[in-house]
Scaffold this motif. Sequence first.
Motif, PDB file in Angstrom:
ATOM      1  N   THR A 123       6.787   0.799  -4.936  1.00 12.22           N
ATOM      2  CA  THR A 123       6.932   1.837  -5.965  1.00 12.22           C
ATOM      3  C   THR A 123       6.287   1.443  -7.288  1.00 12.22           C
ATOM      4  O   THR A 123       6.256   2.247  -8.217  1.00 12.22           O
ATOM      5  N   GLU A 215      -3.020  13.557  -2.400  1.00  7.85           N
ATOM      6  CA  GLU A 215      -1.841  13.126  -3.147  1.00  7.85           C
ATOM      7  C   GLU A 215      -1.732  11.605  -3.175  1.00  7.85           C
ATOM      8  O   GLU A 215      -1.351  11.019  -4.201  1.00  7.85           O
ATOM      9  N   TRP A 219      -1.951   9.144  -6.451  1.00  8.14           N
ATOM     10  CA  TRP A 219      -0.922   8.177  -6.837  1.00  8.14           C
ATOM     11  C   TRP A 219      -1.519   6.805  -7.127  1.00  8.14           C
ATOM     12  O   TRP A 219      -1.053   6.090  -8.011  1.00  8.14           O
ATOM     13  N   GLU A 252       8.978   7.646 -10.913  1.00 10.61           N
ATOM     14  CA  GLU A 252       8.189   8.774 -10.409  1.00 10.61           C
ATOM     15  C   GLU A 252       7.808   8.575  -8.942  1.00 10.61           C
ATOM     16  O   GLU A 252       7.747   9.542  -8.182  1.00 10.61           O
ATOM     17  N   SER A 253       7.568   7.319  -8.544  1.00  9.95           N
ATOM     18  CA  SER A 253       7.268   7.040  -7.141  1.00  9.95           C
ATOM     19  C   SER A 253       8.451   7.391  -6.251  1.00  9.95           C
ATOM     20  O   SER A 253       8.289   7.955  -5.158  1.00  9.95           O
ATOM     21  N   ARG A 256       8.888  11.179  -6.110  1.00  9.61           N
ATOM     22  CA  ARG A 256       7.874  11.761  -5.214  1.00  9.61           C
ATOM     23  C   ARG A 256       8.368  11.734  -3.769  1.00  9.61           C
ATOM     24  O   ARG A 256       8.170  12.694  -3.008  1.00  9.61           O
ATOM     25  N   GLU A 259      11.133  14.385  -3.452  1.00  9.25           N
ATOM     26  CA  GLU A 259      10.563  15.733  -3.397  1.00  9.25           C
ATOM     27  C   GLU A 259       9.984  16.035  -2.026  1.00  9.25           C
ATOM     28  O   GLU A 259       9.906  17.198  -1.615  1.00  9.25           O
TER      29      GLU A 259
END
Length: 408
Positions: A123, A215, A219, A252-253, A256, A259
């Motif tokens: 991450t 995506e 990243w 945020e990792s 993600r 999500e």
Amino acid sequence: METLDFQAPVDDLGPLRDIVGGAQVVALGESSHHIREFYQVRHRILRFLVERCGFEVYALEAPFTQGQVLDSWVQGGPGTVEQAAAEGIALSLGQCREMHETLRWIREHNRAAAGPPLRCVGTDLPGSAASPMPALEELAGYLRWAAPEALPVLEEAVRVVRRFDDPVVFAALGRYENIDPGQRDVLTGALSRLMAHMRRLALVQRARGHGAEHETAMWHLRGAYYLDHLHRANAAEGFESASTFRDVYMAESVLRLVEGGARVVLAAHNWHIQRTPTMDSQERLLLPAGVHLAAALGDGYRAIGVTSSLGRTTVLGEPTPQRPQGAWYGAPLPPPAEGSIEAAFSTDRLWTLADLGAARPHIHDAASFRHSRMADYFLDLPVFEAFDAIAHVSRTTGTDHVLERAAS
């Protein structure tokens, strides 16, 4: 709890269900890296969360870019566990028997499972805050076939990065500080243009059936972008404050992954997973990854701090020419400080899991617990607000990596 055996049944961890509830992310901490018993505690909790609660991703305090090798290996990829752990986890944190056992267990679980594999991912920023070159190399591989018109801009960034590229964190940070400010601006500008270009391409690539590849490339670029800002901030305000760019990216990792529908177990240092902000030595506000995750997920985030009372801890020594990354050394644990959460635990059990949320209404002085271990000292923080639970190990030792280094 009576055992830390990797293979023992996990029925004794039944109380975890009440702590976890319907959380999408459960973070497992450690008060210091390279502690044998902390790896073991996290392994047993991971097993329970996967086998009994349906969690699907083990997310590590490891680089997202280099950590791709971990996900490949646990799903049957080539090489040895030692190679995967050394390549995929920065700062030697994967180079111990306990981490190898966990990775082997995940691989075996995946081999035997009928359903989707348990993933193991990083991450953190490239090299966990060294050079963005690995991320830019991954991005280049994507751009060559997906968006070759962006390659000249990428090359602008790479030319600057070559000036401070180094796999050693401290070396890369030092070399960056010697770069002309104008060249720093070239790098930041190029990364910003690449971010904008990649965002503009997102819908097109999804329509072409390449959404997942786009995506992932995005990243890698995002990691390079944040790492560039970490280097800038380190040169201006010092590493303590600058390193929180790691926490933004780590959070945020994880989000993600959430999500995408996954339930995630995050393994990182207690400092990273705490739900409460802290201050640096200059009285600047610092936001660990756990603060971002708690803000985004509310009760969907659970933070379990892991600490100990007796035995040994580890400290990271200063870099030397022979060991430029520094080296982990064993150190004695100071006694639990007054007002520390460690002082509240008896040491007559191997380890204990305490539900702080359930305990709080019954403890009149919960607010008085204002300290918790950080390696060989105590960090000031409101423990009952920072963590949802504490796993307390009575006595700890260094990993074989630390013990072998001490013997050499």
